[in-house]
Design an enzyme around this catalytic site. Structure first.
Site: not given
Ligand code: CTP
Length: 398
Positions: A208-211, A275
């Protein structure tokens, strides 16, 4: 629609003034700030105390209170209002509005108000039908005021016919509709993506990512406030929309692609703020991957580029907006994405600007349009940034 709106309600001398109490209650319940101006004749039908209690504001009846000398500033009241509604309006006050007579606080406030004015007449059948009244109705309509037509029914005189003031519920729904129709994106549909995507590795792990989704949610809310019908396609996020919109929750890039493909053809405006993961594990393990002594290598494959795909299928009149989050050579990369993905606008965030990008409540953006014209903005809250982006969209739509 009426939430946080400043509404000035004028009440004239008519038996329908009793309905004003219900009207105030409905307006307050809708979240509006309500102030009431009551004429002397109106006060014979309903007390200032009733209207003050319901509106939670003092009721204005005179230019000044004889005992205290407290002055009611008609100009300030007129300018305070986002919307003025006179309900009921009597034949007498109607005639005053039509001719500019200004002999009481209500008519003075009317002349000072710059906002849209609505009137809901209430009078006896023959008074309503009278040529003078109809002439006055036409005249105030020609000034840009809106008449909420009276209904037919039994009148206070015992006669039966047209002249009953519209019911408070009808007035509120009329106002809601009128506000909606006056909005710059009324009749437009919009699709916004927000948040990250999660690409499964096994049943318990993902890439995943930090969005946080904050920027996309702010854009979706702003588009609703401008009158658009919005579908928000959100990756996993704790964000909540503050405006009424259709929310579709998705997890992976593939889910987001499916939802976007379904809604894009109907969307006049599309803002791709999510994102989206660029890569996903080639295979998803069915069971939890167990720890071993050796290293673990994950084989990744590309996800579909949703934005590029939509750009290929874009038809005339559709506005497509993409984001570019960059760390180096920012402007060139952003302009490259605008052209390669067939966008109308690209919004550039640079991770080199402190307070920009993921998770923070602020953002600093630069927008490029199709002609590669550049607009740079200061660091602002994400709500203000959403306004700037929607302003740029409005320029294209106009
Ligand atoms: N985007 C998308 N689908 C993807 C990846 C990105 O729709 N699979 C969209 C994002 O929502 C954003 C824009 O494309 O509006 C730019 O995303 P970004 O990751 O910055 O650009 P990429 O084209 O993926 O290029 P790179 O990662 O190499 O910078």
């Amino acid at each position: 629609m009426l939430k946080d709106k400043n509404i000035l309600l004028g009440v004239c001398g008519s038996i329908a003034a009793y309905k004003s109490a219900f009207l105030v209650r409905l307006l307050v319940k809708s979240g509006a700030n309500v102030k009431v101006v009551l004429t002397t004749d109106g006060a014979n039908f309903i007390t200032p105390l009733t209207l003050a209690t319901l509106s939670k504001n003092p009721v204005y009846t005179q230019y000044f209170e004889e005992e205290t000398g407290v002055w009611s500033n008609h100009v300030e009241l007129g300018l305070w209002a986002d919307l003025m509604i006179i309900a009921p309006i009597s034949a007498n006050t109607l005639a005053k509005l039509a001719t500019g007579i200004c002999d009481n606080l209500l008519t003075a406030v009317y002349l000072s108000a710059k906002c849209p004015v609505y009137v809901a007449p209430a009078m006896d059948l023959d008074m309503w039908k009278h040529e003078t009244t109809q002439h006055n109705i036409k005249r105030i309509t020609s000034f840009g005021n809106t008449v909420i037509a009276p209904a037919s029914g039994e009148l206070a005189s015992g006669l039966y016919g047209e002249g009953r003031m519209a019911e408070p519920e009808e007035i509120v729904s009329f106002l809601n509709h009128a506000i909606l129709k006056a909005m710059p994106l009324y009749g437009k549909t919009a699709m916004v993506t927000a948040g990250p995507t999660y690409e499964a590795i096994d049943p318990v792990r993902f890439i995943g990512n930090h969005s946080s989704g904050k920027m996309g949610f702010a854009i979706a809310d702003t588009l609703v406030r401008l009158g658009a019908e919005v579908t928000l396609i959100a990756g996993p996020t704790a964000q909540k929309a503050t405006q009424p919109l259709k929310r579709i929750d998705v997890v992976s890039a593939a889910d987001m692609f499916n939802a976007c493909s379904e809604h894009f053809p109907q969307s006049d405006i599309t803002v791709m703020c999510a994102a989206v993961a660029d890569y996903k594990p080639k295979t998803v393990a069915e069971q939890k991957i167990k720890k071993k002594d050796s290293d673990l290598n994950l084989a990744l494959e590309k996800t579909v580029d949703i934005l590029a795909n939509l750009g290929k299928n874009k038809t005339k009149g559709q506005v497509l907006v993409g984001f570019a989050l960059e760390t180096n050579d920012e402007e060139n990369y952003a302009k490259g994405k605008l052209e390669k993905k067939n966008l109308d606008l690209v919004v550039l965030n640079s991770l080199n600007d402190q307070g920009a990008g993921f998770k923070s409540d602020t953002n600093k953006i630069t927008i490029f349009n199709k002609a590669l014209e550049k607009t740079t903005f200061e660091m602002k809250s994400k709500t203000e940034v959403a306004n700037d982006i929607c302003e740029a969209i409005l320029k294209i739509i106009k």
